[in-house]
Design a protein around this motif. Structure first.
Motif, PDB file in Angstrom:
ATOM      1  N   MET A  82       0.823  -1.317   0.012  1.00 13.83           N
ATOM      2  CA  MET A  82      -0.052   0.031   0.132  1.00 13.83           C
ATOM      3  C   MET A  82       0.832   1.315  -0.001  1.00 13.83           C
ATOM      4  N   ALA A  83       1.848   1.226  -1.000  1.00 15.52           N
ATOM      5  CA  ALA A  83       2.726   2.439  -0.924  1.00 15.52           C
ATOM      6  C   ALA A  83       2.060   3.454  -1.715  1.00 15.52           C
ATOM      7  N   LYS A  84       1.888   4.722  -0.903  1.00 17.86           N
ATOM      8  CA  LYS A  84       1.133   5.645  -1.378  1.00 17.86           C
ATOM      9  C   LYS A  84       2.486   7.010  -1.642  1.00 17.86           C
ATOM     10  N   LYS A  85       2.022   7.931  -2.624  1.00 20.22           N
ATOM     11  CA  LYS A  85       2.916   9.088  -2.547  1.00 20.22           C
ATOM     12  C   LYS A  85       2.576   9.706  -1.487  1.00 20.22           C
ATOM     13  N   THR A  86       3.801  10.531  -1.016  1.00 20.09           N
ATOM     14  CA  THR A  86       3.719  11.312   0.186  1.00 20.09           C
ATOM     15  C   THR A  86       4.127  13.029  -0.197  1.00 20.09           C
ATOM     16  N   GLY A  97       0.328  -1.782   8.273  1.00 26.73           N
ATOM     17  CA  GLY A  97       0.306  -2.797   7.453  1.00 26.73           C
ATOM     18  C   GLY A  97       1.670  -3.652   7.206  1.00 26.73           C
ATOM     19  N   GLU A  98       2.741  -3.054   7.709  1.00 29.76           N
ATOM     20  CA  GLU A  98       3.964  -4.184   7.946  1.00 29.76           C
ATOM     21  C   GLU A  98       3.449  -5.084   8.957  1.00 29.76           C
ATOM     22  N   ALA A  99       2.894  -4.784  10.051  1.00 24.46           N
ATOM     23  CA  ALA A  99       2.836  -5.839  10.889  1.00 24.46           C
ATOM     24  C   ALA A  99       1.987  -6.935  10.528  1.00 24.46           C
ATOM     25  N   LEU A 100       0.648  -6.649   9.840  1.00 19.74           N
ATOM     26  CA  LEU A 100      -0.375  -7.568   9.276  1.00 19.74           C
ATOM     27  C   LEU A 100       0.544  -8.096   8.069  1.00 19.74           C
ATOM     28  N   LYS A 129       3.040   6.876   8.436  1.00 20.30           N
ATOM     29  CA  LYS A 129       3.418   5.980   9.526  1.00 20.30           C
ATOM     30  C   LYS A 129       2.212   4.853   9.971  1.00 20.30           C
ATOM     31  N   GLU A 130       1.136   5.517  10.201  1.00 18.87           N
ATOM     32  CA  GLU A 130       0.020   4.769  10.602  1.00 18.87           C
ATOM     33  C   GLU A 130      -0.345   3.372   9.528  1.00 18.87           C
TER      34      GLU A 130
END
Length: 395
Positions: free
Chosen positions: A1-5, A181-184, A175-176
């Protein structure tokens, strides 16, 4: 779920329209009693001002039900924000759309900040009205989604506006979504989840989504009573959801299917009344007296749960272990907070009561991540798509 920042945009001279979550608690005098959510937005705001953006902030506060109500004005928040951003001019305008707002935005210079009035003063906000979303979009060149706490709502200022502007994530949103997301998706193991709260029915989807992913699931709080009742324990006067017994049975079976260990309390702190001053005693979960109710996990359970947490590499916690608002029944919840503060692991706290617990225990700064979104973090842990996240552009 990589979004532009916000780091993917050249900001100088651009108007950054930022959806923040400034829905902070206030007392009757209109004073902010907890500014955690405001402080959580500071890294995004500071980055934007440092890079020459003209920052337009929008947020909701409370439930004004689509009408102007001065009780829910964001003016005190603007004053508080000015105190936190000492080197930056913070302006406030008493509307969020219209000519006066456009004029206030036009007057901004690079590095200034303008906070708009409560977006929920308009009924179209919660209805995701496209005309309102377009009116918001006219105030910015790029939309920045940084309000994770409202990301589970498809509102005009969280999702609708993103249809009319390039849209990127702020640091808090990044960050959220990134940490949880990484944990799941790819947790360091052992992965232990602790789920509490009053009702199984509130957390069914979370447990269903976690069971295939975790090595151990620790269940406490009132919801544990329903699982114990299904296993044949007489829970006496404890809260047991009769309608959720079948669900609890299915979840126990699901744990077996996925070889996930589902741990329930072996002992509880029991009382004859739901009251802070009620006499209480430690009982085995199988030995409650007829007029007693379980209001916290007991010392043997605390020891078991602590051992699981201290042996983990990823720990996720959502929901208290007992009625932690009453000191007599708070030991289990605070023991979980202390164990998470000690472990050398990624520790994630999501959900309002758990966040309150780590803050009261004085260990919030020892956690890898404390989520700012109660309902949003719950829906994220359920595996749902959050409209306020989906609206942002992918990398």
């Amino acid at each position: 779920m990589a979004k532009k920042t916000i780091e993917d945009v050249a900001w100088r001279g651009k108007r950054a329209l930022v959806r923040v979550d400034f829905n902070v608690p206030m007392n009757d005098a209109g004073e902010i009693t907890d500014d955690t959510r405001i402080r959580a937005a500071l890294p995004t705001i500071t980055y934007l001002t440092d890079h020459g953006a003209r920052v337009v902030l929008m947020s909701h506060l409370g439930r004004p039900k689509g009408e102007r109500n001065e009780k829910y004005s964001l003016r005190p928040v603007a004053e508080h924000l000015q105190g936190l951003l000492k080197d930056t001019h913070v302006f406030f305008v008493d509307d969020c759309i219209g000519d006066a707002v456009k004029a206030a935005v036009a007057d901004l210079t690079d590095g200034n900040v303008l906070l708009l009035e409560n977006v929920r003063f308009y009924a179209g906000e919660e209805k995701n009205n496209p005309d309102l979303a377009k009116a918001f979009a006219e105030l910015g060149d790029v939309f920045v989604g940084d309000a994770f706490g409202t990301a589970h709502r498809a509102h005009a200022s969280t999702a609708g506006v993103a249809e009319y502007l390039p849209s990127v994530a702020g640091f808090l949103m990044q960050k959220e979504v990134g940490v949880m997301g990484e944990a799941l998706a790819n947790p360091a193991r052992p992965f232990v989840a602790i789920i509490g709260g009053a009702k199984v029915s509130d957390k069914i989807s979370v447990i269903e989504n976690l069971l295939p992913k975790v090595d151990a699931l620790l269940i406490g709080g009132g919801m544990a009573n329903t699982f114990l009742a299904v296993q044949g324990y007489d829970m006496a006067k404890s809260l047991v959801e009769a309608d959720a017994k079948e669900t609890a049975e299915k979840l126990l079976q699901l744990a077996k299917q996925h070889n996930s260990r589902l741990l329930l309390p072996t002992d509880v702190v029991a009382a004859k009344a739901f009251a802070a001053d009620a006499e209480h005693a430690v009982r085995k979960a199988s030995e409650l007296e007829a007029d007693e109710m379980a209001l916290d996990i007991g010392p043997a359970t605390i020891q078991t749960f602590e051992s699981e947490i201290l042996g983990a590499k990823t720990v996720l916690w959502n929901g208290p272990m007992g009625v932690f608002e009453m000191p007599a029944f708070a030991k289990g919840t605070f023991a979980i907070a202390d164990a998470m503060a000690k472990v050398n692991a990624t520790t994630i706290v999501g959900g309002g009561d758990s966040v309150a617990a780590v803050e009261q225990a004085g260990v919030a700064d020892k956690m890898s991540h404390v989520s700012t979104g109660g309902g949003a973090s719950l829906e994220f842990l359920e595996g749902k798509t959050l409209p306020g996240v989906a609206a942002l552009e992918d990398k």
